[in-house]
Each structure stands twice: as C-alpha cells, then as structure tokens.
Design an enzyme around this catalytic site. Sequence first.
Site, mmCIF file in Angstrom:
data_model
loop_
_atom_site.group_PDB
_atom_site.id
_atom_site.type_symbol
_atom_site.label_atom_id
_atom_site.label_comp_id
_atom_site.label_asym_id
_atom_site.label_seq_id
_atom_site.Cartn_x
_atom_site.Cartn_y
_atom_site.Cartn_z
ATOM 1 C CD GLU A 144 9.236 -3.861 11.918
ATOM 2 O OE1 GLU A 144 8.535 -3.278 10.810
ATOM 3 O OE2 GLU A 144 8.781 -5.170 12.081
ATOM 4 C CE LYS A 152 5.748 -3.022 5.092
ATOM 5 N NZ LYS A 152 6.046 -4.382 5.207
#
Lengths: 342, 342, 342, 342
Positions: D198, D191
């Site tokens: 991102e 993550k």
Amino acid sequence: MQLGMIGLGRMGANIVRRIVKDGHTAVGYARRESQLAEFTEELGDKFTGATDYKSFVEQLEAPRIVWVMIPAGATGAVIDEVAELLDPGDIIIDGGNSRYHEDIKRSKALAPKGIHYMDIGTSGGVWGLERGYCLMIGGEVEQVAHIEPLLRSIAPGVEAAPRTPGRTGEPSRAEQGYLHCGPAGAGHFVKMVHNGIEYGAMAAYAEGMNILHKANIGAQAGDAHSAEETPLDNPEYYQYDIDVPEVTELWRRGSVVASWLLDLTAQQLLLDPELSSFGGRVSDSGEGRWTISAAIDEGVPAPVLSAALFARFSSRGESLYADKVLSAMRKGFGGHNELPAK
Amino acid sequence: MQLGMIGLGRMGANIVRRIVKDGHTAVGYARRESQLAEFTEELGDKFTGATDYKSFVEQLEAPRIVWVMIPAGATGAVIDEVAELLDPGDIIIDGGNSRYHEDIKRSKALAPKGIHYMDIGTSGGVWGLERGYCLMIGGEVEQVAHIEPLLRSIAPGVEAAPRTPGRTGEPSRAEQGYLHCGPAGAGHFVKMVHNGIEYGAMAAYAEGMNILHKANIGAQAGDAHSAEETPLDNPEYYQYDIDVPEVTELWRRGSVVASWLLDLTAQQLLLDPELSSFGGRVSDSGEGRWTISAAIDEGVPAPVLSAALFARFSSRGESLYADKVLSAMRKGFGGHNELPAK
Amino acid sequence: MQLGMIGLGRMGANIVRRIVKDGHTAVGYARRESQLAEFTEELGDKFTGATDYKSFVEQLEAPRIVWVMIPAGATGAVIDEVAELLDPGDIIIDGGNSRYHEDIKRSKALAPKGIHYMDIGTSGGVWGLERGYCLMIGGEVEQVAHIEPLLRSIAPGVEAAPRTPGRTGEPSRAEQGYLHCGPAGAGHFVKMVHNGIEYGAMAAYAEGMNILHKANIGAQAGDAHSAEETPLDNPEYYQYDIDVPEVTELWRRGSVVASWLLDLTAQQLLLDPELSSFGGRVSDSGEGRWTISAAIDEGVPAPVLSAALFARFSSRGESLYADKVLSAMRKGFGGHNELPAK
Amino acid sequence: MQLGMIGLGRMGANIVRRIVKDGHTAVGYARRESQLAEFTEELGDKFTGATDYKSFVEQLEAPRIVWVMIPAGATGAVIDEVAELLDPGDIIIDGGNSRYHEDIKRSKALAPKGIHYMDIGTSGGVWGLERGYCLMIGGEVEQVAHIEPLLRSIAPGVEAAPRTPGRTGEPSRAEQGYLHCGPAGAGHFVKMVHNGIEYGAMAAYAEGMNILHKANIGAQAGDAHSAEETPLDNPEYYQYDIDVPEVTELWRRGSVVASWLLDLTAQQLLLDPELSSFGGRVSDSGEGRWTISAAIDEGVPAPVLSAALFARFSSRGESLYADKVLSAMRKGFGGHNELPAK
C-alpha cells in the site's frame, strides 16, 4: 462519424471495432490485402480498406480524421508521408506511445499546412475492446470537440466505474474515460506519467509478493558463522508457507490494495502458480524512462518510480559490472572472496 | 601493558603484532597449538599462548584485559564461557562485528559480577597492520582511559592523515584514530553506521563505473522498433570506449571523489582490468542491514544506504520472484511475452 | 607554453596561477580592466590581459590555445564568438561544466573551420590551486599531446597520492592527474559521472551521520499508543549521544570510509558543530541530473545515484505536493487526519 | 454464532454491526457505559455489553470467541488480562495491527492454558462496514474452521469483485475475502506486507501526480546562469497546466492504474482540488517499517517499498540534518553557499 485508422494491430483493430459497433464507419490502412479482407468480412459495409496512403486518404471525407496506431519508432515517418496527402482542416492523431517531445515538434511542423495534430495516449492493452480505452488527449480545443463522438465510443464510458461521490449531473469527459489534457503533447505527457505510475505500482506488488514468497526462509537457514554471510537472527519468525496466488485473490476484495493490476496478477497466478513460464527478464518500453527524465527536468523527486525502472534494468543483467566492482572492492579492503552461488 | 587476545585470525593477530611492536605484551588464545607456536616464534618473549581458557586467564595479570576477536555469531558463547573465569575489575572487549544490541545485553549481564564490558568496532580490514585500526569504542569512561596505552598502539595515530585545519595542540583521541563513542554498544553502533556508509559509497562508485563501462552502447544499438524495447534515441551520444581502470586511477588525484575505497578499486582494476575473476555475487555481512533497521527505528530516511543494500541482495538473484511477477503482470494487461536474453 | 584563458573567476584564475608558477605564460580575458590589473600585478610579465576578444586573440601565438572557463550556460555563445576570430589549427577548450552533448555538437561545428575542440572536465573546486586539478579530457589525440605541458602543470602530479602497488616506471597520464578519455565530449562525460558519484557518496555520509545524530531518540520518545504513530519498540537501543563531528574526524584515519569528502566534512563540523549556518536546502548543478539521464539511456541501474539526486530535490521542498497526495489518500481510506508538527 | 468484541472503536463497532446484521449475536466490552448504551439501542437484543472483563467473559458461551480490536500498543496487556479469565478451548483473536512477532510469542504463552490464539489482519478502514473487511488469518486449522460463520459475515463475499476467469464452483475462502494464511502470526505477516505494498503503490501515484502538477515549470523558469542552479534545458517541454483532479478521475476507467486507492484519491481531489487542507506531513504506522525489516531479514530487495517509507519520514522533516551535512560538504569543496528559499 468516420475514422481513418493506420495500423490494424491489436489496438488499432479494436478501436475500429468499438466505433463501428457504435454506428460509426472506418477506413483502415494496412500493408497486406489479406488483413483488410478479414476486417471487411467482420465489419461489413461499415469498413473499407486501403493498402496505399493515397487510396486511404481518398476514401476519407474532409475534414479527415486520421488515427495512426503503430510502434512509436515508426510513427514519425508515417505521419510525414500521410501529411503530404492531407488538406488544411484535416486532423492527424498519434494514438501510439510517442514521446511527447515529438508531438510538440510535429504539431509545429504541421501547423503551417493547416493540418491539426492531436496526440492521444491510449491505455487499455489487450482488454480495451471489452473495457474501453482510457484516452489522454493533447491538441486544440475545437478539434477535440469535433471528434468527441468517436472518443465517446472508444472510451469506457461513465458506467465503467461507480461515480465518485459528489459528482452529479452530466458526467464530465474524464468520467466518461477521455480527457483533453492540454495542447500538443499533453496527452502523451499524461500517458507517460500514467505508465511511470504503473511501473511503480507493479513493483510495489512484486516486492511485497517476494517478501511473502520467502517467508519460510527460517525453515531453511543454515547455521553459518561465516563473516561473509549474515545469519538470520530469528529463524522462528520466518516459518510461513504463504500461498501467494490465494493471497492475491484475497486482496481483490475489501483490501486497500485492490486494483485492476491485482486482478490481472491473480489471473496469471491461477494459470501459473509458480510463474514457471517466466524467466524474470522484465522489458521496459520508453514511458517509464521518460517519466524519470521529466521528473529530473522538473526537479521533482521520483525515488519510487525510478527504483521500479532500475529494477527492470537489473532484471536483465545490467547491474553485473557494478556488482563485480563491489566484489572487487570487498576483496581490496577485506580480502573477501566471492561466495559461490548456492 | 598486557593484552589477552582470543582469536588469532587476521585481525586479532595483527592487533597483537601492533601492540607488541609498541612494547606491550600479549597472551593469545587459539585452538591449535601450531598456530600459537608460529606466533611465539615471530614475537619472542613478548607473547605467550594458551589453548584453553583457564590457562589463558591465568597468564593475564589482574585487572585482566581480554579482547575477543572472532566471528560475530560465535562471540556470545565465548564471552559467557570466559567471563566465568574472570574476576571483578577485569575487562572484556568484543572487537568483532556484533550487533550493538548484544553489547547492551552483555554489559548488563556482566555488571553484577563486576566485570567491565567494552565493545570496540574495528575498521581496517587486511590493511590494519600497516595502516592501524580505526577504533570505535563503547563502554565506561574509566575503562577506556585505563586501556588507552593499548588503543594508541592499535590505532593509526595522528600522523596517518593531515591534521584538520583549526585543530591544534595535543591531538584529540579521534585524531589519533580511536574514540569513546558512549556507553555499551556505542562503539558497535558507530561501526555499524560506518559500514552502512561504506555500502552506500561503494555503490556510488560501482553505479558510476557501470555508466562509464556502457558508454559505447550507441555503437552497438540495433534499430529495433519493437514495442518491447526502448530504442536508444541518440546513439551518437554513446560512442565512448572509456578506460575505466585508468579513470579510477585518475580520480585518485585532485578529484572530489578521491578516497581510500577508490585507491583499492584502482588497485583491483590494475590486477584484473575486466574484473573477470568476479562473478558479481556481492555478500553483505550484517552491519549494512542493521544500519537500515536503525534508520527505520529512528524514523530517519536512508534511501541511498538501503538502495545499496538491496542491490547486493539483487546481485545474488533475490529479485527473481519479483521479476517474474512483473513479467506475469505485463503478460496480463498487455499480452507481452518476455524477450529472450540477448 | 602559452595559454589563453577566458574567464578569470576562481577556477580560471587558479589554473593561470598554476601554469605561470610552472614557467608558462598566459593571456587572460576579463570584462573589467581592474580584474586584469590585479593579475598583472600578481603575475608580472608572464601574464597579459585583454578586455576584448580581438585583442585577446592577437596576443596569442598560433596555434592558439584558448581555454574557456565560465558558467556552462554562457559558454556556447562565447565559443561561437571567439571561434570567429581563430585560425585553422587553433585549439579551443571548454573547461567548464557543459553537458557533453554540447561538446559533440560544437566539435562538429568547428571542424570545417579547422579549429580543434577539446572538453576538459575539471575537478578540484576551491582547492585546485593547492592540490592541482583533476583533468578529464575529450578531443583529438594530437591536440591532447600538444597541450600536455600545460596539462602537467595544471594537474596534481603523481606525488599527490601514493602510487598504486604494481605501477612502476614512468607514471601514466592518469597517475599524473589528467587523462585523455576519448573524442569530443568524453571529458565532460567522465566528469559528469564523477559528479554523479560525488552526489551518491555525499548522500551516503549524510544519511549515516543523520542516523548517528538521532541515536538518542529513545531517550525522548513518548509513550504514544496512537494509531497515527509508530511507537519505538526498543527505546533502550537509542540512548546514545554521539559526537558526530568527532566521529567524522575519527574515520579519517584507518577506516574504510576515509576520503577527501570526509576530510572536508570534518573541517566543516569543526567550524560549525551544529551546522547551524545551514538551512538544508541542497543545490544541484546539472551533472548529477545528466548522470541519471545517461544511466537511463544506457539501461544501466542507478538506484543510489538517483536517490541521492532526489533527496536534494526533496530538501528544497519539491516533494510537498506528493506528500499532500499521500495524506489525502490516508484520509480517504482510513479517515486519518494529519498530525501537527511537533 | 456469538462474538465477544473488546474495543468498540470504528473498526470493532463495524465488525459487530456486520455480524449482527447477518444474524449473529455479540457481546461488547467498552470502558464507558454510554458507549454501550448507544450500541444496545442500535442493535437491540442481539447485543449486550460489559464495562468489566469479568462480566464480559461471563456473558460469552463456551467455547468463547474474544476479538480484541484496539491500538496495537495496548493489545498485549489486554490479552494478558482477559486470558486470565478464559477457559481451555476458548479462542482469543487479535484483529488489530500488532507486529506478527507478538502473535508468535502470545500463541506460545497461551498454549499451555489450552487457549487458542488467532491473529486476523483486517483491511478495510472506514469503508469496511459497507465493503466488508479483507481478513488475513493466522492460527490453527480447526479454530479457523470453527469461526468461519463469523468470518463470512465480516468479509466482503465473492460478489464484491468479478470472479477471476478460470475460477468456478464453490468460491474459495480467498474469493470470499478471508484466508487462513498459516500458523500464529501469518495473518499479521500478510497484513503487514499488504500495508507495505500500500505504501509503495500510494507513493507511485503521489510521485506521478507531482510530475503532472509541475508540468508547467517551463512557463515559470528564469534564465539563471548560476553555477548553483541547473537551468531547464527545454522550457518548451514544460508548458502544461494539467488538471490533476480530472486526470485521477479519468484513470479510474479503462486505464492500467485503476484501483481503489485511485478511487479514493479522485474523491479527495474533488473535495479539495488544491489539497489545501493538507500540510504534507505523512504518518506511518508500523506495518510499512516492519515490511522493510522482514525484507532485510529475508535478504529480499525492497527498493520501492523502502523508498516509499523513507519519503514519509522525509515529509516530516527527518532529512534535515542530512541535508545540512550535504550543504556543509558543498561549502567545503566548492565554497558554495546555500541559495535562499524562493
């Protein structure tokens, strides 16, 4: 409507296929008769071909629409040659990857002859036949309107993505997948920046995947106390064997980084989980470079896009001299000798 | 004054030489008797040696000053062991390249025993004997004052550079080449950032020299119209055969980029104009990494220092997986195959 | 020898002063009579002036040597105008900061008239009068040899730095502070890269000093558990009040990052320890940008030099739109609202 | 199956909604009775609540499954407190944004008590209720299998994206939107890297859009011949008024940069075309920073991801001191004064 296409490579051919499928007709120019023959067989009477520009132009109804879809380096000469055969009111389109500077020059050069010039940056790659092509257009308002039936057939159409909440009524051109971005050059300008972004986004994934791929380095680390190497402080934090191909598949659903690039990455990793068919020499083809030049001209920071570009240069060995200089300096001030490759 | 030195490698030995030359005395610890014998011969009765810590400590007068000058990975264990033999009021100095986090922990651990801990980041490399060492010191105010006679002998002294205009009177400590930067860890913190800057400055030269080195690319460029390669727009602009070694020599005088690093670069290029003795695998040894970590913790941008660090990683082949991912993506969206190496 | 100087701003004037001091003579062109009068008074009969080009040219003995030292944007027009008045065999020098592309064009344009063109990239800033100017020269072999007496007077001379070990005998031109780098444009090319390096090295210091400056952030950190902010994991590691001005002074002696830039930084910080006279809007003046363009044309990675350039753009607010886009994205996927400025 | 959820903020609440909708039951912990009352009303008898941990734990059937979904800074203390009340065989899950280092420590701490620890990095933001959550899981093989019915309800499911060509048969976990990435910490590790990517991808769009936004700079450029400013060489190339909101909409269909982030960007620009509701201070919340730290530990280059992170720092004014240093240096060597803001 009728389109003349110069260049029947993958992209030119697929554009022709999309418009013919939608009821338009096409005249294609190719050097070899054999290439045209295949097309005639595939497309029937909606398609005619020519192996010389004169015949090509004669088969087009005025005002003619000539789309040139060939490598950027060859485009200028072809446009010059074909323009000699065109009439006032005809339209010539560069659908390739020219630098937008060229568009500005060409449109000025063609204006006195009454020939309309358009540049259409075309994204879609090998998938365009199926997905449609995203079209970024530079040129005059009236000409864009004139060729709009063709643009609609080439572009993906509004149904290619869920409508953005708040957009209602007749879909805008952008929603249909084509946009008049401004006067000559604006299409290639927007396409250039598109590719610049593409480089940056690709590098973001690639760097992240590299970090995942090395996540088990703590299991391998030696115990070196050499002044030439940084020992890993916390090997217990790097003991993971991450299945990178499955992670890319995972992220396709529900994650913030879901994207078409990620879809393709997952596809490639399914085919070749170790990427053993690649050597890691990454090409770049102009737009990424020009994007940085534009950023510099505008005085706009582009640290991410430039880092992505430079990583490609470096992948091809272009850092070598700089790296040798660094090793020489280290020898100079610290007496350090280079460590051998592991 | 008397100094105990653990570790008689290049830097430890030269620090001993500098203080002895200035009239101080030294006790040295080394594992091998032979190493000590050489020193005794060279330095005469100003130097005595020991091959065990107990004897080493016994030869030192209280309050003892013990300088540990060994690779960072081994320092902690040595300090623990020696500290067992020290008395309240003694001083232990880490002159190596420990991460400053360690200093904070060690100083806290030693405080209950009344042992004073200092960290002295030491710059000067192989040149320190001649130039003096630049000393960045963390610790307590009183202890820094106490060992000041030694610091003055080890540091370069004010005459090592022209005085900064406006500085008059008794030179400050900084002007003499040593500075008390703050409590435990402050010395290594400042040294860490020093090395981070060093990486960035080195990379600036190396990148610029690479640009000079490739300035004749226009004379070699092919005429490729491949979509996989960017043709050089203006080969006439890249027809220079720049003599990079002479340029580095040139810039040493009168230019804005004159520096000691440049002096060393010019020296190395005189010895090896093509840098053919280097393979381009550039090591990094901790401080550059920790500098970026500190920048991130502080929320301070460090794009240049991090780019310099990452270029070193990349020089060692650590971009390879990321590069393969990029090539795989390009194949995915555009059907591009990697070009072979030239 | 006699030199004609067009432009008696700081650099032009100081070049004239250096050659006159060495026994040469000069003819100066300036727009205002008053400016010339000051010079005549200062330099006596070694200097004569002119406020029109015709008179300026007439006062020069053939073959004339005309050095143009004015802002880059105005140089081309002046060279065109003066060249009209020159004779075959005369030499015209652009000593300013033109892009080297211009040199290539101008030298070609002047060749048919028999006028020799040279470009001399000149580094030294406000310190050149005292330190001498570092001269990077593009042009023809014979012309460089012809004006060498002047170059020697303008350049710093070999004594400006210790000789590089291994260099013996008659000092090379580079050692004296001037170098013939190649044909037209080579001088400005090397100067351009010099300035690109300068940007990178400056940024390395600036980033490092910022990290030092924020080293006490742990003493100020709140205890926020907001999802919008990263709490500082280890506030105990950031409790230092580093005296940055003293650190810059310290590093001037014995450290690896000693440099002329650092000398100047220490000077400025002595005058203004908090840098309160600066707002942080950093200009850039062409060469840094062109260096990146050259790197991109050559396919050479320049991540450090470009990061340094982009930081300057960003310092002038040019990231603002990009930053707003980022905040808009964060709102889009996570419902995050921007935090107010603290 | 039954899930216990601690923290009924947006994400915790929506996870509960998704499982209840799929036929599972939930026990929720919240501090305020009123918050629980709303839930009970909405979800009926599938949901019960507790405002103290004891009651919360008692309502769960053994082996209990406790999901903690609260800000990372508070998670550790809550886990410690709740674990006191759990029995051997129970499972405790950190679904928040903890650093994966914590997971490794916690899982070791809980093991002696027989409590199973899992970390589930959860992506989906405000859209997760509708889209499902992408789940990156660290923990033991058996426990992941045990809770799989819940994971399937929370994750998006295979239909959320077209299947990758070549994938057939029963969809893999990754295809369904959840993946067991490895032992404790592996979920948060993946993550973390996801968020690092991102940041990089977001910055790629933002930089590109900034270049589009400034594409009309040639229409505004002055005619400055100041040495402090770089005049725009070719203002004719920067005369475009690009409609950036429409371009983002355009790229959603058929382009290479189509992505969910782009979808959201187009949405935000439709609502606020000038982005006037944003000031450009971009937060960062941990994972981006930790990604760079991991890259550095691994010795893996991350120039793009780090540039993206540093641009966020810079957007919040954290470059200011560095910028002042640069201006001070420019004053030092060239006498340059800062130009005022325009």
